[in-house]
Scaffold this active site. Structure first.
Site, PDB file in Angstrom:
ATOM      1  N   TYR A   1       0.824  -1.207   0.000  1.00  0.00           N
ATOM      2  CA  TYR A   1       0.000   0.000   0.000  1.00  0.00           C
ATOM      3  C   TYR A   1       0.863   1.263   0.000  1.00  0.00           C
ATOM      4  CZ  TYR A   1      -4.671  -1.953   0.828  1.00  0.00           C
ATOM      5  OH  TYR A   1      -5.874  -2.577   0.706  1.00  0.00           O
TER       6      TYR A   1
ATOM      7  N   LYS B   1       3.117 -15.237   2.481  1.00  0.00           N
ATOM      8  CA  LYS B   1       3.328 -15.986   1.233  1.00  0.00           C
ATOM      9  C   LYS B   1       4.823 -16.265   1.135  1.00  0.00           C
ATOM     10  CE  LYS B   1       1.918 -17.780  -2.707  1.00  0.00           C
ATOM     11  NZ  LYS B   1       1.060 -18.988  -2.775  1.00  0.00           N
TER      12      LYS B   1
ATOM     13  N   ASP C   1      -2.908 -18.299   0.508  1.00  0.00           N
ATOM     14  CA  ASP C   1      -3.894 -19.015  -0.317  1.00  0.00           C
ATOM     15  C   ASP C   1      -4.581 -20.098   0.501  1.00  0.00           C
ATOM     16  OD1 ASP C   1      -1.397 -20.234  -0.258  1.00  0.00           O
ATOM     17  OD2 ASP C   1      -1.433 -20.913  -2.333  1.00  0.00           O
TER      18      ASP C   1
ATOM     19  N   ASP D   1      -6.458  -6.931   4.089  1.00  0.00           N
ATOM     20  CA  ASP D   1      -7.569  -6.290   3.384  1.00  0.00           C
ATOM     21  C   ASP D   1      -8.441  -7.356   2.727  1.00  0.00           C
ATOM     22  OD1 ASP D   1      -9.074  -4.173   2.149  1.00  0.00           O
ATOM     23  OD2 ASP D   1      -8.019  -4.626   0.281  1.00  0.00           O
TER      24      ASP D   1
ATOM     25  N   ASP E   1     -12.402  -9.014   4.105  1.00  0.00           N
ATOM     26  CA  ASP E   1     -13.651  -9.011   3.325  1.00  0.00           C
ATOM     27  C   ASP E   1     -14.205 -10.427   3.206  1.00  0.00           C
ATOM     28  OD1 ASP E   1     -13.406  -6.254   2.849  1.00  0.00           O
ATOM     29  OD2 ASP E   1     -14.121  -6.449   0.785  1.00  0.00           O
TER      30      ASP E   1
END
Ligand code: IPM
Ligand code: MG
Length: 381
Positions: free
Chosen positions: A142, A213, A245, A269, A273
């Protein structure tokens, strides 16, 4: 005691849901003998329209002097074609930076009354789940270096990836323009967010799942190393690493396995959701963004929902619960926060549903408007 709160209503449904949260705060104040003073500031698209920039200096200063900040939502199609540094979202990103809010707490729990509203099968969610996502908020991709450059084919020099291990990628086709964003984390950034996660786990089920990751990204490998080092200071907390994942899959397979999820800005983020939907609606999820002081920025995790703005359809509960988090984390008013959270649970038990929660499951009644749902919460208070 008096508390000064900066209100950033923002765009879309922002004004409606902030109004609901203010009504609840006022009721709490009356009940427990506190006063809340509000000062409104522009942020997001409305600030662009009225002041020509998404995050005016007056807003930054107002938020810095306030005891805490309550935000509705920013953004909308009207401003979607603006360049990246002029978009309404800059208000949010800028405030997080300006106020040093590196830690984002997103509790995701399933209310027993909403088991039938969760898209997951009853046998998966019957036993409930209670997750706290601890998302790093001022680092990572970001805020990393980003930009565009002309195709390498048209350039003699300027290779950005000189000391990158993956340099010399033969499979990469460099025709046309190139755009890049950079994920980078420092030890200090990882350390401070890891401490937040481990400390939170101590007050809960004592498990931290660190999501990264690390099988691909160097920044994730550092993340993992540092999280383990910090974890040694919390021998009572169980630490597990999980690739992002797999985490996305595990959230759906068995959400109850998680207690605290510690992760980077972008993974947090996305996963928040995803997780929110398991509770029935993103309209239920609050968040707190915190830094080194008691000042915080509190907001629902959902967006400005321009398609339903101004119609009284929005679910105010995420913002009301965000106000409860403010009471708890910024003002140290735990009993007051408990009271608001209990009221929300009670209205859901009683079958109150806004449109986002209706149409599925137990309730036969017409969905409630934003104002009607707020009134129900006030009654319970
Ligand atoms: C969130 C939002 C923001 C983010 C956007 C609006 C910049 O999606 O708070 O989750 O990506 O952090
Ligand atoms: Mg988001």
């Amino acid at each position: 005691m008096n508390y000064n709160i900066a209100l950033l209503k923002g765009d879309g449904i922002g004004p409606e849901i902030v109004e609901s949260a203010v009504a609840v705060l006022d009721a709490v104040g009356q009940k427990f003998g506190h006063t809340f003073a509000y000062e409104e500031y522009l942020a997001g698209g409305c600030a662009l329209d009225e002041a020509g920039e998404p995050l005016p200096q007056a807003t930054i200063e107002g938020c810095k002097t306030a005891d805490s900040v309550l935000l509705g939502a920013v953004g909308g199609p009207k401003w979607d074609s603006l360049p990246g540094d002029k978009r309404p979202e800059c208000a949010l990103l800028g405030l997080r930076l300006e106020l040093g809010l590196f830690s984002n707490l997103r509790p995701v729990k399933l209310y027993p009354a909403l088991v039938g509203v969760s898209p997951l099968r009853a046998d998966i969610v019957e036993a409930g789940f209670d997750i706290l996502i601890v998302r790093e908020l001022t680092g990572g991709i970001y805020f990393g270096k980003r930009g565009r450059q002309a195709s390498k084919n048209n350039e003699s020099e300027g290779n950005e990836a000189k000391n990158n291990e993956s340099e010399g990628n033969e499979a990469k086709n460099n025709e046309g323009e190139i755009a890049f964003d950079t994920e980078s984390y420092s030890t200090a950034e990882i350390e401070r967010i890891a401490h937040v996660a481990f400390a939170a786990a101590r007050t809960r089920s004592k498990r931290v799942t660190s999501v990264d990751k690390a099988n691909v990204l160097e920044s994730s490998r550092l993340w993992r190393e540092v999280v383990h080092r910090v974890g040694e200071e919390y021998p009572d907390i169980e630490l597990l690493d999980m690739l992002v994942d797999n985490a996305a899959m595990q959230l759906i397979r068995n959400p109850a396995q998680f207690d605290v999820i510690l992760t980077s800005n972008m993974f947090g983020d996305i996963l928040s959701d995803e997780a929110s939907q398991l509770t029935g609606s993103i309209g239920l999820l609050p968040s707190a963004s915190l830094g080194a002081t008691s000042k915080g920025l509190y907001e629902p995790i959902h967006g400005s929902a321009p398609d339903i703005a101004g119609q009284g359809l929005a679910n105010p509960l995420a913002t009301i619960l965000s106000a409860a988090m403010m009471l708890r984390y910024s003002f140290g008013l735990a009993a007051e926060a408990d009271c608001v959270e209990a009221a929300v649970e009670e209205v859901l038990e009683a079958g109150c549903r806004t449109a986002d929660l209706a149409g599925v499951g137990e309730t036969n009644t017409e969905p409630l408007s934003t104002a009607a749902m707020t009134k129900e919460v006030l009654k319970c208070l």
